[in-house]
Design a protein around this motif. Sequence first.
Motif, short mmCIF file in Angstrom:
data_model
loop_
_atom_site.label_atom_id
_atom_site.label_comp_id
_atom_site.label_asym_id
_atom_site.label_seq_id
_atom_site.Cartn_x
_atom_site.Cartn_y
_atom_site.Cartn_z
N LEU A 59 -44.60 -73.60 -71.45
CA LEU A 59 -43.15 -73.52 -71.36
C LEU A 59 -42.73 -73.61 -69.89
N ARG A 60 -42.32 -72.53 -69.29
CA ARG A 60 -41.93 -72.54 -67.88
C ARG A 60 -42.16 -71.14 -67.32
N GLY A 61 -42.18 -71.05 -65.99
CA GLY A 61 -42.39 -69.76 -65.36
C GLY A 61 -43.72 -69.13 -65.69
N ASN A 62 -44.78 -69.94 -65.84
CA ASN A 62 -46.11 -69.45 -66.18
C ASN A 62 -46.18 -68.79 -67.56
N VAL A 63 -45.25 -69.13 -68.44
CA VAL A 63 -45.26 -68.62 -69.81
C VAL A 63 -45.76 -69.73 -70.73
N ASN A 64 -46.69 -69.37 -71.60
CA ASN A 64 -47.28 -70.30 -72.55
C ASN A 64 -47.22 -69.69 -73.95
N VAL A 65 -47.35 -70.55 -74.96
CA VAL A 65 -47.44 -70.07 -76.34
C VAL A 65 -48.73 -70.60 -76.95
N LEU A 66 -49.48 -69.70 -77.59
CA LEU A 66 -50.65 -70.08 -78.38
C LEU A 66 -50.23 -70.03 -79.84
N GLU A 67 -50.33 -71.15 -80.50
CA GLU A 67 -49.90 -71.26 -81.90
C GLU A 67 -51.12 -71.50 -82.79
N GLY A 68 -51.17 -70.79 -83.91
CA GLY A 68 -52.22 -71.04 -84.88
C GLY A 68 -52.93 -69.81 -85.38
N SER A 69 -52.78 -68.67 -84.69
CA SER A 69 -53.44 -67.43 -85.10
C SER A 69 -52.41 -66.44 -85.61
N GLY A 70 -51.94 -66.65 -86.82
CA GLY A 70 -50.90 -65.76 -87.32
C GLY A 70 -49.60 -66.01 -86.60
N GLY A 71 -49.03 -64.95 -85.99
CA GLY A 71 -47.78 -65.12 -85.27
C GLY A 71 -47.99 -65.84 -83.94
N ASN A 72 -46.90 -66.39 -83.42
CA ASN A 72 -46.95 -67.06 -82.12
C ASN A 72 -47.26 -66.05 -81.01
N ILE A 73 -48.23 -66.38 -80.17
CA ILE A 73 -48.67 -65.51 -79.07
C ILE A 73 -48.12 -66.08 -77.76
N ALA A 74 -47.39 -65.27 -77.00
CA ALA A 74 -46.97 -65.68 -75.66
C ALA A 74 -47.97 -65.15 -74.65
N VAL A 75 -48.21 -65.94 -73.59
CA VAL A 75 -49.13 -65.53 -72.53
C VAL A 75 -48.48 -65.82 -71.18
N LEU A 76 -48.35 -64.80 -70.37
CA LEU A 76 -47.87 -64.93 -69.00
C LEU A 76 -49.08 -64.88 -68.07
N THR A 77 -49.25 -65.89 -67.26
CA THR A 77 -50.40 -65.93 -66.33
C THR A 77 -49.96 -65.59 -64.91
#
Length: 321
Positions: A59-77
């Motif tokens: 996405l933006r601002g070092n925010v990502n989404v992992l899709e596929g394991s149940g609910g959507n997981i957001a990850v801030l790096t």
Amino acid sequence: MISRHQPGLSRRGFCLCCVAALAGGSQWLTPRQAFAEARNVVDGFRADAAKAEIHVHRLRGNVNVLEGSGGNIAVLTGPDGKVMIDAGITATRPRIVEALAGLDQRPVSHLVNTHWHFDHADGNEWIGGTGVAIIAQANTRKHLTEAQRVEDWDFNFPPAPPAAVPTEVVEQEKRLTLNGETLHLRHLPLAHTDGDLTVTFEQADIIHTGDIYWAGMYPFIDYSTGGNIDGVIRAADAVLAQAGKGTLIIPGHGGPVSDAAGLKAYRDMLSASRDRVAALKRKGHTLEEIVAARPTAEFDAGFGQAVIPPAFFTKLVFEGV
């Protein structure tokens, strides 16, 4: 750029109702009847997750989404370590680990649970077992430490193992400053459950709603642990009051990224469905009669083609009005 993929989980992997095609909308199978004809909902969803791919959406601002394991997981790096919003299902652990490593080589330092359900918190144990701080609303922690039954899934959950129990509790709201980002954790009560948190990445202008919002699909509402359709509508209104035209919204399911316009359409669908079902219920119509009347027909093409079919959503609305 945001890449988009269809979720890898099948319809039947999530709810018992999915075996009930309802023969043109007139036949109704109770959860217990459906259970006799389908795989157990939780075991089925875990089995599907074990085969699902994990798709990474930057996405933006070092925010990502992992899709596929149940609910959507957001990850801030960033230099403070990875901050995960939800943990997914343990069956996808190898692919989640691979996806996380593809973002950067820093370890996970924080995990936030948006609520207690297994498709969002099943991974708590392996993540928490590494010493990661797990943050959740107080009711979420309570549900994870006690045996829980979800009636509409016909499933009893045992207490979570010690490593999976949240180590920090949020009552109403909390702010964290990590990786140059301010995370605003906010409790929106009695919505999808009684322990829902939304997470706002203030600098990136992104909101993770958890299961308050299911993008492009009818939602599940867990009345067994404090959920309420009126509360979901209030929670959607609260998120809309925060969101601007450029705000990215990460739903609990669907997506993996939406916006205020998508959430507003979802909120209006919920409100209209509630009002129609409530009006029929006040007139004395039975659940079977209301299902046959198809009060959600206007919305079925847009919301009823994914996980929760229209008849089961109508039943959920009926239970809450």
